[in-house]
Structures are given as structure tokens and as C-alpha cells.
Design an enzyme around this catalytic site. Structure first.
Site, mmCIF file in Angstrom:
data_model
loop_
_atom_site.group_PDB
_atom_site.id
_atom_site.type_symbol
_atom_site.label_atom_id
_atom_site.label_comp_id
_atom_site.label_asym_id
_atom_site.label_seq_id
_atom_site.Cartn_x
_atom_site.Cartn_y
_atom_site.Cartn_z
ATOM 1 N N THR A 1 -18.478 3.683 -7.408
ATOM 2 C CA THR A 1 -18.720 4.367 -8.679
ATOM 3 C C THR A 1 -20.121 4.099 -9.222
ATOM 4 O O THR A 1 -20.657 4.925 -9.957
ATOM 5 C CB THR A 1 -17.688 3.930 -9.737
ATOM 6 O OG1 THR A 1 -17.706 2.498 -9.843
ATOM 7 C CG2 THR A 1 -16.285 4.371 -9.347
ATOM 8 N N TYR B 1 0.857 -1.180 0.000
ATOM 9 C CA TYR B 1 0.000 0.000 0.000
ATOM 10 C C TYR B 1 0.896 1.234 0.000
ATOM 11 O O TYR B 1 1.319 1.728 1.055
ATOM 12 C CB TYR B 1 -0.886 0.035 1.244
ATOM 13 C CG TYR B 1 -2.005 -0.976 1.297
ATOM 14 C CD1 TYR B 1 -2.310 -1.802 0.222
ATOM 15 C CD2 TYR B 1 -2.772 -1.114 2.451
ATOM 16 C CE1 TYR B 1 -3.342 -2.722 0.292
ATOM 17 C CE2 TYR B 1 -3.810 -2.029 2.527
ATOM 18 C CZ TYR B 1 -4.087 -2.832 1.449
ATOM 19 O OH TYR B 1 -5.118 -3.751 1.525
ATOM 20 N N GLY C 1 -12.932 3.063 -5.720
ATOM 21 C CA GLY C 1 -13.966 3.558 -4.823
ATOM 22 C C GLY C 1 -15.350 3.325 -5.412
ATOM 23 O O GLY C 1 -15.513 2.779 -6.505
#
Length: 315
Positions: free
Chosen positions: A243, A80, A241
């Protein structure tokens, strides 16, 4: 958490994570609303080479606020990162500024996926040597002498025995406290359990996502294993994310509670069993507080039925 009366939880409410209840990962007690660090190193899409680094002070403020709100379960990984930002380094700087983390904080990380220095995906770690290297990388970045929970992230349906066995050896050596699995089938879980205890399973799951996993989710609870859905809010949007347009059922329940659709999705997740742990991620303080507040959202039997219909209807 099911009730016959509405509990209004506006998106602006700041509710402590304690409202979500607790679960035990081995001998570690965590609150059921946690925090996922994937979105922290950048703004916009995660896990891409050209990600825009997030403002460092903003990221650190979000982590510290999460802990202030009672979050004590943080999910992270060495892969990450964005240019200039590493989730693990941000966690270390924000939560252990004097070299000591809060006593009750549980940090779960994962190994398997790999990215090179440019952010491009590299070969998945499949050998004991490669997996140990990733464990040691997480230890260095987090500034710890052991990792609370390490999840083996799996691609495909082949045997996990060698890889999980390598992590089990690191657990015996004291580098890892507890083991989990990510992106696995029921068969892979059973294979791993024959090697060492498994405290959690992280799989993609949420309203409209993999309704066929319901039996697997229940089975984990029967075994005392936490089920930790990822992309519970983003659903098909995954790293980008949320959508897609929200189903009418989600919007209706959200309106009834003065809550956001994201809060309803998290609330539904927590209502699937006491062993469900949510790890929503964000780099925004307002979104963080709303996510944590979702742990107090109480849904009626009728509302859960409505959301279940959306869950199965979107399959």
C-alpha cells in the site's frame, strides 16, 4: 546471484522457478521461489471475517500454473480461509485431484493461530492437545498422512518449549516430517533447537522491514536453517498487500531492469543469502508469473547497495 551486468527481467516474463536455485529443508529440496497461499481464498485483504471469496476456478488455475512453472514449495495454513474457500482444500483439489501430489512438492503449514467458523480470531493454540488438533485438521484438509513441514507460529517472547516439544512428539510419531518456527526471536530459536531440529524460520522481513534482523538472518544461514520472509512484497501493508509508496531506490532498480518493484523486492530477498526462500502469494496468474520470474533477477553490487540504503533508511 550477484553480477556486474544487468539482467533484464520484465514483469511480463515467465521464468521457471528453477532459475532461483534450490535449498534443502531437512531432506526435502525446494526451489527458492515458492508460493504463499494466504491470499488465495479471497480477493482483497486476507484473514478477515467479511472477505470476498475468490473465484474457485481462478484459484485452482493459479496453483496449477505455479507447479507448471517449477514451484515446489507451497506455504499454507488451516486458518487461511474465507467464506466458501479454504487454502488447504484448494491445494488438495488443484494439486492432488487423483489423491496423489507431485512427488517433489513440499507443503509447509503452520499451527498456533486459530479462527472460528465465522472467521473471527480465537484463542491461540498453546496446549499439546490444541496443537495436535490443528495438525490433524491440516492433515484432513490436505488429504495427507503426514505434513512435510510444520511451523510453530508464536505470539510474544515467552518460552516455546512446551509447544515445540508437543510438535516434536508428533514428529516422532510420524505425523510431521520437519519442524520450523514463525515470528520468533533468536532466543526462542535456540530454545527450540535444544528440543528438536529446526529446518526453517519464518519472520517478517524485507526492504525497509526489520533491518535489525540482519544478524539473525545471517545466523540462520550459518546454522543451515532456511530463512523465509513473509510480507517481503507487502511490507507494512501486511494482510492488505502493498500500500505504501515505493522508495526511489526500488523504483530506480526496477526501471534499470524493466522489472516491477515487487520483483525487485523479491530479488533483493533472494540476494540476502542462499538460505533465503521467498513465498510471495497471489490469486492472479499475471502476478504469479512475474513473482516466479523474479527468481532470475540478477542485481549488481551497486544496486544491492542502493537497495540496502533504502532498507536501512526506512527503519
Amino acid at each position: 546471484m550477484t553480477t556486474d551486468t544487468h539482467a533484464h527481467t520484465p514483469a511480463t516474463t515467465s521464468a521457471a522457478a528453477t532459475a532461483s536455485g534450490t535449498w534443502t529443508l531437512g531432506d526435502l529440496t525446494v526451489r527458492r521461489i515458492g508460493f504463499g497461499a494466504m491470499r488465495l481464498p479471497q480477493t482483497g485483504e486476507a484473514l478477515v471475517e467479511n472477505a470476498v471469496p475468490r473465484d474457485r476456478d481462478q484459484a485452482i488455475a493459479v496453483l496449477r500454473r505455479a507447479v507448471e512453472l517449477g514451484v515446489n514449495h507451497i506455504d499454507t495454513a488451516a486458518f487461511y480461509f474465507s467464506p466458501l474457500r479454504s487454502a488447504n482444500e484448494l491445494i488438495n483439489s488443484a494439486l492432488a485431484p487423483s489423491g496423489r501430489y507431485p512427488d517433489d512438492l513440499v507443503i509447509a503449514t503452520k499451527v498456533g493461530p486459530a479462527r472460528d467458523a465465522s472467521g473471527a480470531w480465537a484463542a491461540h493454540a498453546r496446549t499439546p492437545e490444541a496443537l495436535r488438533g490443528q495438525v490433524e485438521e491440516n492433515l484432513r484438509q490436505l488429504g495427507r498422512d503426514h505434513l512435510d513441514v510444520v511451523n510453530l507460529r508464536v505470539l510474544g517472547t515467552d518460552s516455546v518449549a512446551e509447544r515445540f516439544g508437543a510438535l516434536a512428539e508428533l514428529r516422532e510419531a510420524g505425523l510431521i516430517r520437519h519442524l520450523g518456527l514463525s515470528n520468533v526471536t533468536p532466543e526462542q530459536l535456540e530454545e527450540a533447537r535444544r528440543i528438536a531440529p529446526v529446518v526453517c524460520v519464518q519472520n517478517m522481513y524485507g526492504i525497509g522491514v526489520r533491518p535489525e534482523y540482519a544478524e539473525f538472518v545471517r545466523h540462520c544461514g550459518e546454522l543451515g536453517i532456511a530463512f523465509v520472509p513473509f510480507y517481503a512484497i507487502a511490507a507494512a501493508g501486511r494482510e492488505s498487500g502493498a500500500t505504501a509508496a515505493e522508495p526511489d531506490e526500488v523504483l530506480a532498480v526496477a526501471a534499470a531492469h524493466g522489472a516491477s518493484p515487487a520483483q525487485v523486492r523479491l530479488g533483493w530477498t533472494l540476494h540476502q543469502g542462499p538460505h533465503l526462500l521467498a513465498i510471495p502469494g497471489t490469486g492472479d496468474l499475471g502476478h504469479l508469473e512475474a513473482n516466479v520470474a523474479a527468481g532470475a533477477l540478477e542485481l549488481t553490487t551497486e544496486e544491492l547497495g542502493l537497495l540496502d540504503s533504502a532498507h536501512h533508511g526506512a527503519a
